[in-house]
Motif scaffolding. Structure first.
Motif, short mmCIF file in Angstrom:
data_model
loop_
_atom_site.label_atom_id
_atom_site.label_comp_id
_atom_site.label_asym_id
_atom_site.label_seq_id
_atom_site.Cartn_x
_atom_site.Cartn_y
_atom_site.Cartn_z
N GLY A 240 0.82 -1.20 0.00
CA GLY A 240 0.00 0.00 0.00
C GLY A 240 0.85 1.25 0.00
N ASP A 241 0.19 2.39 0.24
CA ASP A 241 0.86 3.69 0.18
C ASP A 241 1.59 3.80 -1.15
OD1 ASP A 241 1.62 6.19 0.97
OD2 ASP A 241 3.17 5.52 2.38
N LEU A 242 0.85 3.54 -2.23
CA LEU A 242 1.44 3.52 -3.57
C LEU A 242 1.83 4.93 -4.00
CD1 LEU A 242 -1.07 1.12 -5.39
CD2 LEU A 242 0.99 0.53 -4.08
N VAL A 243 2.89 5.02 -4.77
CA VAL A 243 3.36 6.29 -5.32
C VAL A 243 2.77 6.45 -6.72
CG1 VAL A 243 5.35 7.68 -5.95
CG2 VAL A 243 5.48 6.15 -3.97
N HIS A 244 1.89 7.43 -6.88
CA HIS A 244 1.27 7.70 -8.17
C HIS A 244 1.95 8.90 -8.82
CE1 HIS A 244 -1.86 5.25 -6.27
NE2 HIS A 244 -2.31 5.00 -7.49
N ASP A 245 2.27 8.76 -10.08
CA ASP A 245 2.90 9.83 -10.87
C ASP A 245 1.94 10.18 -11.99
OD1 ASP A 245 4.60 11.63 -12.04
OD2 ASP A 245 5.96 10.13 -12.86
N ASP A 246 1.46 11.43 -12.00
CA ASP A 246 0.46 11.85 -12.99
C ASP A 246 -0.75 10.92 -12.98
OD1 ASP A 246 1.89 14.08 -13.86
OD2 ASP A 246 3.00 12.92 -15.36
N GLY A 247 -1.16 10.52 -11.79
CA GLY A 247 -2.37 9.73 -11.64
C GLY A 247 -2.19 8.24 -11.80
N ARG A 248 -0.95 7.77 -12.01
CA ARG A 248 -0.71 6.34 -12.19
C ARG A 248 0.42 5.85 -11.30
NH1 ARG A 248 -0.84 4.97 -18.70
NH2 ARG A 248 -3.03 5.54 -19.09
N CYS A 249 0.25 4.64 -10.80
CA CYS A 249 1.33 3.91 -10.14
C CYS A 249 1.70 2.75 -11.07
CB CYS A 249 0.89 3.39 -8.78
SG CYS A 249 2.11 2.33 -7.96
N THR A 250 2.98 2.62 -11.42
CA THR A 250 3.39 1.64 -12.41
C THR A 250 4.37 0.63 -11.84
OG1 THR A 250 3.12 3.26 -14.20
CG2 THR A 250 4.45 1.32 -14.68
N VAL A 251 4.02 -0.65 -12.01
CA VAL A 251 4.88 -1.78 -11.63
C VAL A 251 5.58 -2.29 -12.88
CG1 VAL A 251 4.90 -4.13 -10.72
CG2 VAL A 251 3.35 -2.44 -9.76
N THR A 252 6.87 -2.58 -12.78
CA THR A 252 7.59 -3.10 -13.94
C THR A 252 8.25 -4.43 -13.60
OG1 THR A 252 9.63 -1.88 -13.40
CG2 THR A 252 8.04 -0.80 -14.87
N LEU A 253 8.27 -5.31 -14.60
CA LEU A 253 8.92 -6.60 -14.50
C LEU A 253 9.80 -6.72 -15.74
CD1 LEU A 253 8.93 -9.20 -12.72
CD2 LEU A 253 7.19 -10.12 -14.27
N ASP B 39 13.56 -8.13 -17.84
CA ASP B 39 14.64 -9.09 -18.02
C ASP B 39 15.89 -8.30 -18.40
OD1 ASP B 39 16.43 -11.05 -18.69
OD2 ASP B 39 15.27 -11.87 -20.36
N PRO B 40 16.84 -8.11 -17.47
CA PRO B 40 18.01 -7.29 -17.77
C PRO B 40 18.87 -7.86 -18.89
CG PRO B 40 18.28 -8.41 -15.66
CD PRO B 40 16.87 -8.64 -16.09
N ALA B 41 18.79 -9.17 -19.12
CA ALA B 41 19.61 -9.80 -20.16
C ALA B 41 19.13 -9.43 -21.55
CB ALA B 41 19.61 -11.32 -19.98
N SER B 42 17.81 -9.40 -21.74
CA SER B 42 17.26 -9.14 -23.07
C SER B 42 16.74 -7.72 -23.25
CB SER B 42 16.12 -10.12 -23.36
OG SER B 42 15.01 -9.85 -22.49
N GLY B 43 16.51 -7.01 -22.13
CA GLY B 43 15.92 -5.69 -22.21
C GLY B 43 14.41 -5.71 -22.35
N ARG B 44 13.82 -6.91 -22.38
CA ARG B 44 12.38 -7.01 -22.49
C ARG B 44 11.72 -6.80 -21.13
NH1 ARG B 44 11.88 -12.46 -26.27
NH2 ARG B 44 12.44 -11.46 -28.26
N GLY B 45 10.48 -6.36 -21.19
CA GLY B 45 9.77 -6.15 -19.93
C GLY B 45 8.31 -5.88 -20.15
N VAL B 46 7.57 -5.86 -19.06
CA VAL B 46 6.15 -5.58 -19.08
C VAL B 46 5.83 -4.65 -17.92
CG1 VAL B 46 5.63 -7.66 -17.73
CG2 VAL B 46 3.83 -6.62 -19.12
N ALA B 47 4.88 -3.76 -18.13
CA ALA B 47 4.48 -2.81 -17.09
C ALA B 47 2.98 -2.93 -16.84
CB ALA B 47 4.82 -1.38 -17.50
N LEU B 48 2.60 -2.82 -15.58
CA LEU B 48 1.20 -2.74 -15.18
C LEU B 48 1.01 -1.45 -14.42
CD1 LEU B 48 -1.19 -5.39 -13.79
CD2 LEU B 48 -0.83 -3.31 -12.46
N TRP B 49 0.05 -0.65 -14.83
CA TRP B 49 -0.24 0.60 -14.13
C TRP B 49 -1.66 0.57 -13.55
CZ3 TRP B 49 -4.47 3.28 -15.76
CH2 TRP B 49 -4.90 3.06 -17.08
N VAL B 50 -1.84 1.33 -12.48
CA VAL B 50 -3.16 1.46 -11.85
C VAL B 50 -3.46 2.93 -11.63
CG1 VAL B 50 -3.01 -0.79 -10.74
CG2 VAL B 50 -2.24 1.25 -9.50
N ASP B 51 -4.74 3.29 -11.64
CA ASP B 51 -5.12 4.67 -11.38
C ASP B 51 -5.16 4.94 -9.88
OD1 ASP B 51 -7.52 3.69 -10.41
OD2 ASP B 51 -8.75 4.45 -12.05
#
Length: 307
Positions: free
Chosen positions: A214-227, A229-241
């Motif tokens: 909890g106590d999420l940090v929202h930037d411009d109305g969104r909190c974004t989680v990132t996952l 892979d440092p080896a490939s540079g690939r990733g996925v993001a999930l944001w919430v309002d």
């Protein structure tokens, strides 16, 4: 023949493709240029572990299925009998009705009828919309009852980058962690520190998570989680309002030695909110201002995200 998850609704846009199911209005597939962004379930299977399901009118757990609201003591069915809790709402296995289906979006509706343990009628609505910015999901609950109703919203996507999560780096902008007992029910909070601090990206490794942040940090109305892979540079993001005040993180058990996804669950309220009142929304009586809760979240490819 009917698939275990019912009718399948396919949408696509700008290299993204998704499949939403009749059962639970669940997100079964999300890909970008053929790369899976969520670990869902097969067409011939039913959702396991809550994969892709919507959690309304409450996410997570209610202690003993019991709570009091509006001067009434209420008892829900125990859908998690092993821990003696009512879990994940009343709509995750329901047959949702198609409202509209276009090439790039699909919307479904489900009416929760007044019943034992939840004596209010709600109209639930979800819109899945794809664009070059990825997937945007909007969940809405509208109170149709003549008296106020308790409500919270959640969802259960599993993020995926490649075949396993051990070597991936997770970042979660959250300052606190919910402390729970052996039934996964809240007993307090503490700062997200040490091994539980993901405010800076860190390798998941063999971490076992089933934690609400909890106590999420929202930037411009969104909190974004990132996952990522440092080896490939690939990733996925999930944001919430900003309506989403909590995120539940869950690492599923390994299958053939691999944990292929990480559940990152948007929640407007934490476990047992019907008893604690923490971030619980009271929907006003039908036809009154405040009789509706509408929230949004989304998923996109990190490497190729737009905006």
């Amino acid at each position: 023949m009917v698939f275990p998850s019912g009718d399948q609704f396919e949408i696509s846009a700008a290299g993204y493709a998704a499949v939403v199911t009749e059962s639970g209005a669940a997100l079964r597939v999300l890909q970008h240029h053929g790369r899976h962004l969520v670990h869902g379930f097969a067409e011939a299977e039913m959702s396991s572990g809550g994969r892709g399901q919507l959690l309304m009118p409450w996410p997570n757990r209610i202690r003993d299925g019991r709570y009091s609201f509006g001067g009434r003591d209420l008892q829900l069915g125990l859908t998690d009998p092993s821990k003696g809790n009512a879990s994940h709402g009343l709509a995750r296995w329901a047959a949702w009705t198609l409202e509209e289906h276009t090439d790039t979006s699909v919307s479904l509706v489900y009416r929760v009828m007044a019943q034992t343990g939840y004596p209010w009628t709600l109209d639930l609505h979800v819109l899945y919309d794809l664009s070059a910015d990825g997937l945007v999901v909007t969940q809405t609950a509208t109170n149709l009852s003549p008296e106020p109703a308790p409500c919270a919203s959640g969802a259960h996507p599993y993020l995926s980058v490649g075949s396993g999560i051990e070597d991936l780096e997770l970042q979660v902008p959250a300052r606190t962690r919910l402390l729970v007992d052996d039934r996964q029910l809240p007993v307090g909070t503490e700062p997200a520190s040490g091994a539980h601090d993901y405010t800076s990206a860190r390798r998941l490794g063999d971490a076992v998570l089933d934690d609400a942040y909890g106590d999420l940090v929202h930037d411009d109305g969104r909190c974004t989680v990132t996952l990522t892979d440092p080896a490939s540079g690939r990733g996925v993001a999930l944001w919430v309002d900003e309506h989403h005040r909590w995120l539940q993180l869950f690492t599923p058990p390994a299958v053939d030695g691999v944990r292929p996804g990480l559940a990152v669950e948007p929640m407007t309220a934490p476990a047992d909110a019907f008893n604690s009142g923490t971030d619980l929304v009271t929907l006003a009586a039908a036809g009154s201002p405040g009789d509706e809760l509408s929230v949004s979240w989304g998923i996109h490819d990190l490497a190729l995200a737009v905006g």
